[in-house]
Design an enzyme around this catalytic site. Sequence first.
Site, short mmCIF file in Angstrom:
data_model
loop_
_atom_site.label_atom_id
_atom_site.label_comp_id
_atom_site.label_asym_id
_atom_site.label_seq_id
_atom_site.Cartn_x
_atom_site.Cartn_y
_atom_site.Cartn_z
N ARG A 45 75.51 46.80 81.55
CA ARG A 45 76.91 46.49 81.81
C ARG A 45 77.50 47.60 82.69
O ARG A 45 76.95 48.70 82.77
CB ARG A 45 77.70 46.42 80.50
CG ARG A 45 77.29 45.28 79.60
CD ARG A 45 78.08 45.32 78.30
NE ARG A 45 79.50 45.01 78.49
CZ ARG A 45 80.00 43.78 78.60
NH1 ARG A 45 79.18 42.73 78.52
NH2 ARG A 45 81.28 43.59 78.76
N HIS B 273 90.72 48.48 82.86
CA HIS B 273 91.41 48.56 81.58
C HIS B 273 91.93 49.98 81.50
O HIS B 273 92.01 50.68 82.49
CB HIS B 273 90.43 48.35 80.42
CG HIS B 273 89.82 46.99 80.34
ND1 HIS B 273 90.48 45.92 79.79
CD2 HIS B 273 88.59 46.54 80.69
CE1 HIS B 273 89.67 44.86 79.81
NE2 HIS B 273 88.53 45.22 80.35
N CYS C 175 90.03 42.12 84.17
CA CYS C 175 88.66 41.85 83.76
C CYS C 175 88.38 40.36 83.52
O CYS C 175 88.30 39.61 84.48
CB CYS C 175 88.34 42.71 82.54
SG CYS C 175 86.59 43.05 82.36
N1 GLN Z 1 83.17 39.02 79.32
C1 GLN Z 1 83.38 39.49 80.64
C2 GLN Z 1 82.25 40.37 81.14
O1 GLN Z 1 81.53 40.93 80.36
C3 GLN Z 1 84.71 40.23 80.73
C4 GLN Z 1 84.74 41.50 79.93
C5 GLN Z 1 86.12 42.08 79.75
O2 GLN Z 1 87.12 41.41 79.96
N2 GLN Z 1 86.20 43.30 79.28
O3 GLN Z 1 82.08 40.53 82.33
#
Ligand code: GLN
Length: 246
Positions: free
Chosen positions: A136, A198, A99
């Site tokens: 998101r 993840h 990520c």
């Molecule tokens: N901050 C980054 C995003 O929102 C990565 C998020 C994460 O590593 N879970 O895309």
Amino acid sequence: MTSKINLTIGWLYPDLMSTYGDRGNIIVLQKRCLWRGIDCKVRKILIEDDPRLVLESDLFMMGGAQDRQQQIVNRDLVGQKGEYLLKKLNDGIPGLFVCGAYQFLGKYYKAADGKIIKGLSFFDLHTVHRGENVDRCIGNISVQWKNHQLIGFENHGGRTYLADKSQFFAKVIKGYGNNGEDQTEGMIRKNAIGTYLHGPILPKNPEVADFLIEKALEMKYGKRFQSSQLEDKIELTAKKAMISRL
Ligand code: GLN
């Protein structure tokens, strides 16, 4: 006297870059080595640490983070640690970058506040977060990697675009992956995997852990390694249950 086969895992910024159980990846790598009689040392590499620790690693793991932590880590990573990391990855040393860490290996990440975080350009890709008002990419995800179906959990605002889409790590079956548009998930180059999975990814998908271990041993000892079979009944049953839910 022959010394025991051993690996050193460089765990980059564990205090700042580790979300949704990413540290489970380290436990799995360590255990799967141990169960096969391979000595495995985990070395945490923090901002205040000597960059040369990067050069002493046989395998890397770096987890995800919020934009704020990414900006802090990035200030350190653009220095000597990043230079050494690039050298190692270009030499074929394997790594798992999840990520936010995956985003760092691209050309840049445009964060939710519009700030550009320059990446290491190991992967030819860029990532854009279109702001907190845009949904998101959140949820359980399932992807096809070689002949394995993998599962994981994703939560990212950034959408990643590969310059060459054929360099994806896996193909999305269910979920968003890189951008929710082109069915690509992550990227693989040389022996480094960048992914949005993840979950954490390795306990849920031990076949990826074994791939990384085999590559690390091959690079270190200059010969092919075939992992001995381990008893993965629990892991595979859990995976099957999740796949049927998805
Ligand atoms: N901050 C980054 C995003 O929102 C990565 C998020 C994460 O590593 N879970 O895309």
